[in-house]
Motif scaffolding. Sequence first.
Motif, PDB file in Angstrom:
ATOM      1  N   SER A 282      40.575   3.770  20.979  1.00  0.00           N
ATOM      2  CA  SER A 282      40.868   4.898  20.103  1.00  0.00           C
ATOM      3  C   SER A 282      39.708   5.884  20.140  1.00  0.00           C
ATOM      4  CB  SER A 282      41.084   4.412  18.667  1.00  0.00           C
ATOM      5  OG  SER A 282      41.128   5.514  17.771  1.00  0.00           O
ATOM      6  N   ASP A 283      40.046   7.169  19.996  1.00  0.00           N
ATOM      7  CA  ASP A 283      38.990   8.186  19.956  1.00  0.00           C
ATOM      8  C   ASP A 283      38.402   8.359  18.567  1.00  0.00           C
ATOM      9  OD1 ASP A 283      41.216   9.322  18.787  1.00  0.00           O
ATOM     10  OD2 ASP A 283      40.854  11.313  19.630  1.00  0.00           O
TER      11      ASP A 283
ATOM     12  N   ARG B 119      46.484   7.246  19.752  1.00  0.00           N
ATOM     13  CA  ARG B 119      45.205   7.918  20.039  1.00  0.00           C
ATOM     14  C   ARG B 119      44.447   7.238  21.178  1.00  0.00           C
ATOM     15  NH1 ARG B 119      43.627  11.151  15.589  1.00  0.00           N
ATOM     16  NH2 ARG B 119      41.949  11.831  16.985  1.00  0.00           N
TER      17      ARG B 119
ATOM     18  N   HIS C 155      42.636   6.397  24.542  1.00  0.00           N
ATOM     19  CA  HIS C 155      41.898   7.118  25.571  1.00  0.00           C
ATOM     20  C   HIS C 155      41.450   6.134  26.642  1.00  0.00           C
ATOM     21  CE1 HIS C 155      41.934  10.366  22.693  1.00  0.00           C
ATOM     22  NE2 HIS C 155      41.206  11.139  23.473  1.00  0.00           N
TER      23      HIS C 155
ATOM     24  N   ASP D  20      38.670   5.988  30.403  1.00  0.00           N
ATOM     25  CA  ASP D  20      37.642   6.651  31.206  1.00  0.00           C
ATOM     26  C   ASP D  20      38.292   7.152  32.492  1.00  0.00           C
ATOM     27  OD1 ASP D  20      35.922   5.869  29.252  1.00  0.00           O
ATOM     28  OD2 ASP D  20      34.665   4.591  30.525  1.00  0.00           O
ATOM     29  N   ARG D  21      38.111   8.431  32.797  1.00  0.00           N
ATOM     30  CA  ARG D  21      38.719   8.973  34.010  1.00  0.00           C
ATOM     31  C   ARG D  21      37.801   8.859  35.221  1.00  0.00           C
ATOM     32  NH1 ARG D  21      38.822  15.112  31.600  1.00  0.00           N
ATOM     33  NH2 ARG D  21      36.562  15.386  31.436  1.00  0.00           N
TER      34      ARG D  21
ATOM     35  N   LYS E 160      34.080   7.515  22.808  1.00  0.00           N
ATOM     36  CA  LYS E 160      34.314   8.752  23.551  1.00  0.00           C
ATOM     37  C   LYS E 160      33.040   9.226  24.246  1.00  0.00           C
ATOM     38  CE  LYS E 160      36.895  12.156  22.675  1.00  0.00           C
ATOM     39  NZ  LYS E 160      37.450  13.399  22.093  1.00  0.00           N
TER      40      LYS E 160
ATOM     41  N   SER F 141      35.988  10.868  28.910  1.00  0.00           N
ATOM     42  CA  SER F 141      37.155  10.300  28.244  1.00  0.00           C
ATOM     43  C   SER F 141      38.343  11.247  28.386  1.00  0.00           C
ATOM     44  CB  SER F 141      36.879  10.068  26.759  1.00  0.00           C
ATOM     45  OG  SER F 141      35.926   9.046  26.568  1.00  0.00           O
ATOM     46  N   ALA F 142      39.538  10.675  28.455  1.00  0.00           N
ATOM     47  CA  ALA F 142      40.766  11.469  28.518  1.00  0.00           C
ATOM     48  C   ALA F 142      41.858  10.743  27.750  1.00  0.00           C
ATOM     49  CB  ALA F 142      41.204  11.682  29.965  1.00  0.00           C
ATOM     50  N   PRO F 143      42.734  11.471  27.072  1.00  0.00           N
ATOM     51  CA  PRO F 143      43.861  10.818  26.401  1.00  0.00           C
ATOM     52  C   PRO F 143      44.713  10.057  27.417  1.00  0.00           C
ATOM     53  CG  PRO F 143      43.659  13.099  25.700  1.00  0.00           C
ATOM     54  CD  PRO F 143      42.734  12.927  26.875  1.00  0.00           C
ATOM     55  N   PHE F 144      45.123   8.856  27.054  1.00  0.00           N
ATOM     56  CA  PHE F 144      45.996   8.072  27.930  1.00  0.00           C
ATOM     57  C   PHE F 144      47.426   8.561  27.750  1.00  0.00           C
ATOM     58  CE2 PHE F 144      48.217   3.840  28.784  1.00  0.00           C
ATOM     59  CZ  PHE F 144      48.270   4.081  30.144  1.00  0.00           C
ATOM     60  N   GLU F 145      48.084   8.880  28.847  1.00  0.00           N
ATOM     61  CA  GLU F 145      49.418   9.468  28.799  1.00  0.00           C
ATOM     62  C   GLU F 145      50.540   8.442  28.862  1.00  0.00           C
ATOM     63  OE1 GLU F 145      49.427  12.281  32.002  1.00  0.00           O
ATOM     64  OE2 GLU F 145      47.718  13.413  31.196  1.00  0.00           O
TER      65      GLU F 145
END
Length: 289
Positions: free
Chosen positions: A138-139, A152, A154, A156-157, A263, A267-271
Amino acid sequence: MRYSSLEQFISQRGSALAKGPISVVLVEDDVEVDTTLRHNLQCGFEHVLAFMPAEFDLPRDLQETIERIDYDTAREGATEAAINAIIEAAPKQWIYYCYNAEYLFYPFCETRAITEMLAFHTEERRDAMLTYIIDLYSDDLDQHPDAVSLERAHLDRSGYYALARPDADNHGHPKERQLDFYGGLRWRYEEHVPPARRKIDRIALFRAAPGLKLREDHTFSDEEYNTYACPWHHNITATVCSFRTAKALKSNPGSRYEIDTFKWHNSAPFEWHSRQLLDLGLMEPGQWF
């Protein structure tokens, strides 16, 4: 259906395991148990087995659609004991194993069933598939102190890497087509993670074979199972998107108060879609299009 022990399940339902693929979920706590089980049902597994403490409860719909086995997942060697028993009971069947709050994603999983992918993988003469454990978190740890939130989530990209896997039986030379993969929260917070638990690779999808054994480090006794690809081309890989490490870091006393947020700039939101994981290079379709 509920069984009081692994032995009772195998004696009463072992013959049912002659048809796969089979999903095994090892339930360590009561976090997102139902969503994990439903996710595996939606993937198209023939059987979904839940190994879980007797005191935990399940929604009624899941009680009717999965096989529940009362099991102490906290004892030492619990994972290997459970998986090796299922290997012996389900010869030649494809098996997937994970923990609660972990979600399997493979290329094009939104439109293709797990049976389609495994049929193709079998045609390529592969009996195992490398999966990467991609940490979710979670972020907002104030709102979600256990770091778990599907809405929420996230990841790591970037920050993932691989090292050669040394062969102790061959003077430390690298093993053929085997690598140790690192990244995610276990890399960023490695001071809180024992060295033996820092890898993010797991052979989570494999085909049962006589004498095959899962080892403590999530590798198998047959070294070919531990390879990332066959000798002639790249194969399919998959991901297991997992809150497990984030949960552990926020529940263990040594790290709980050291982490205010997971975060960072990468970090990027997981889709919740395989396309994102493919685009980030966190899995690949191999020759499967």
